[in-house]
Design an enzyme around this catalytic site. Structure first.
Site, PDB file in Angstrom:
ATOM      1  N   ASP A   1       0.826  -1.205   0.000  1.00 21.10           N
ATOM      2  CA  ASP A   1       0.000   0.000   0.000  1.00 21.10           C
ATOM      3  C   ASP A   1       0.861   1.255   0.000  1.00 21.10           C
ATOM      4  O   ASP A   1       2.080   1.199   0.158  1.00 21.10           O
ATOM      5  CB  ASP A   1      -0.913   0.007   1.234  1.00 21.10           C
ATOM      6  CG  ASP A   1      -1.974  -1.080   1.167  1.00 21.10           C
ATOM      7  OD1 ASP A   1      -2.329  -1.487   0.046  1.00 21.10           O
ATOM      8  OD2 ASP A   1      -2.438  -1.513   2.239  1.00 21.10           O
TER       9      ASP A   1
ATOM     10  N   TYR B   1       6.905 -10.661   6.419  1.00 20.80           N
ATOM     11  CA  TYR B   1       6.744  -9.265   6.804  1.00 20.80           C
ATOM     12  C   TYR B   1       7.265  -9.076   8.229  1.00 20.80           C
ATOM     13  O   TYR B   1       7.238  -9.999   9.040  1.00 20.80           O
ATOM     14  CB  TYR B   1       5.269  -8.847   6.789  1.00 20.80           C
ATOM     15  CG  TYR B   1       4.666  -8.612   5.425  1.00 20.80           C
ATOM     16  CD1 TYR B   1       4.539  -7.327   4.904  1.00 20.80           C
ATOM     17  CD2 TYR B   1       4.198  -9.668   4.654  1.00 20.80           C
ATOM     18  CE1 TYR B   1       3.967  -7.099   3.668  1.00 20.80           C
ATOM     19  CE2 TYR B   1       3.633  -9.459   3.414  1.00 20.80           C
ATOM     20  CZ  TYR B   1       3.510  -8.177   2.923  1.00 20.80           C
ATOM     21  OH  TYR B   1       2.947  -7.963   1.690  1.00 20.80           O
TER      22      TYR B   1
END
Length: 427
Positions: A56, A115
């Protein structure tokens, strides 16, 4: 490649002119060095541009992979990677180029992704006595844990003094162990419908597999102690990681037993707020299945043979990646927190809430009827999230803790995206 996403409108290239993206910047650099022909320079789809993980706006990646048809034998260019990096800004780095099989697809050939989420340990301090959340949990009969942190502060302490005390806070071994025990509840295959938006319990796509969750020992930088959480999963839905982190932190700071995570996999719909985007980092995608397949292809070949296909391995760039993370991601992340107190503003927005949406955070580890969300039914006093916490870009010198506290809340609207659009937004 790796990048600091601050100031960019996400990873994926946009068709609208003037929108700054990571892929758009990379594509322009490749055009400049001659890796993309003039005939293909007007449209990235002509070279089959794809990516392993979509990030994003503002989100960083120490490692990500873009696949496309490029010209690597460029006259006068001996070092392809070095030449492309000359055309890229310092916050975007190309680590290497690997020739792949024609059937390769950056997204579908990716087995899993790693992540990291990075946060100040002071978020583990229990809710302040007499705060909205503290009183809301007491109404449910929950035993809200007390903490000496609050008794040491003066009654008339200012927000600035509170923040200074929080930054001096150090998580106890028991708190770190509670994090690790709760994080174990995420591992395996579960229905994560409550950890995303726009998906129902009955939607099979909400079944996701988490391979491993690792929580590192706390480390002090400056005056603040930080904790990093590594997530290794096959794939992640929109906002899933930030909601998983929120559930992890809020469960531990309120003394809620880890079993509440298992309750959140059930059919009842509840609200889980998102942690700030500032702490999120894509480590790198993993291609184990593809790498195993090309072992057979390479059996009788030498690395200089035309048909030889090298494995995709980010670890061979580990030294450069770690240096980049420190210089362009973590140092910047900590500087923003020092200046803007983003995580403190977020946790105060949580503690200010006195409604029922978070009443599943209790010593009973059950979801009470008051916390259940029913479609089409408007609930009283819903939690409203601040769009500010979706950002990783902040204006230098704009710190005003009191102003942050008073910012208008905005409720996340109904998601109207279809399944294909939601899938495209996954990490």
């Amino acid at each position: 490649m790796g990048f600091c996403g601050a100031g960019y409108n996400g990873m994926q290239i946009q068709t609208e002119p003037g929108i700054k993206t990571i892929e758009g910047t990379l594509f322009n650099a490749l055009v400049k060095v001659g890796a993309v022909s003039k005939d293909n320079a007007d449209n990235p789809t002509k070279v089959n541009l794809g990516r392993a993980a979509r990030t994003d706006a503002g989100v960083h990646a120490a490692g990500n992979l873009v696949s496309m048809k490029v010209i690597t034998a460029i006259p006068g260019v001996d070092d392809f990677v070095g030449r492309v990096n000359e055309e890229l800004p310092p916050e975007i780095r190309l680590w290497g180029v690997v020739r792949v099989q024609k059937s390769f697809n950056a997204r579908t050939s990716c087995d899993s992704r790693k992540y990291t989420y990075y946060f100040p340990s002071y978020l583990l301090i229990p809710p302040k006595p007499e705060s909205g959340l503290f009183e809301a949990l007491r109404r449910t009969g929950s035993e809200v844990p007390s903490h000496p942190f609050w008794t040491k502060l003066e009654a008339n302490s200012t927000l600035e003094n509170d923040l200074a005390a929080k930054r001096a806070f150090r998580a106890s071994p028991e708190q770190v162990q509670a994090l690790r025990e709760t994080a174990k509840k995420f591992e395996g295959t579960h229905n994560f419908h409550n950890f995303t938006v726009g998906r129902d319990f009955s939607d099979r796509s909400t079944q996701r597999h988490m391979k491993l969750i690792e929580i590192a020992d706390p480390v002090v930088y400056g005056s603040t102690e930080w904790i990093s959480v590594l997530f290794h999963g096959q794939s992640f839905m929109l906002h899933q990681l930030r909601k998983m982190m929120s559930a992890l932190v809020l469960t531990c700071r309120t003394g809620t037993p880890p079993q509440i995570i298992e309750e959140l996999y059930g059919p009842r719909m509840v609200f889980i707020p998102k942690m700030p985007a500032l702490g999120l980092l894509l480590e790198y995608p993993i291609f184990d299945t593809y790498n195993r397949r090309i072992v057979t292809v390479n059996e009788k070949l030498q690395p200089n043979d035309e048909e030889y296909r090298p494995p995709i391995d980010f670890e061979i760039h580990r030294e450069a990646i770690d240096q980049f993370k420190q210089e362009h991601i973590y140092t910047r992340m900590r500087a923003i927190e020092d200046r803007e107190a983003v995580f403190d503003a977020w946790i105060r927005s949580i503690d200010a809430y006195s409604g029922n949406d978070l009443s599943y955070l209790s010593s009973k580890a059950v979801i009470p009827p008051s916390a259940i969300i029913r479609k089409g039914e408007r609930r009283p006093d819903p939690f409203r999230e601040k769009r500010r916490f979706d950002s990783t870009t902040f204006t230098a010198g704009g710190n005003d803790i009191a102003a942050v506290e008073e910012q208008e809340f905005e409720e996340e609207g109904e998601v109207t995206l279809n399944k294909a659009q939601l899938a495209d937004l996954e990490g």
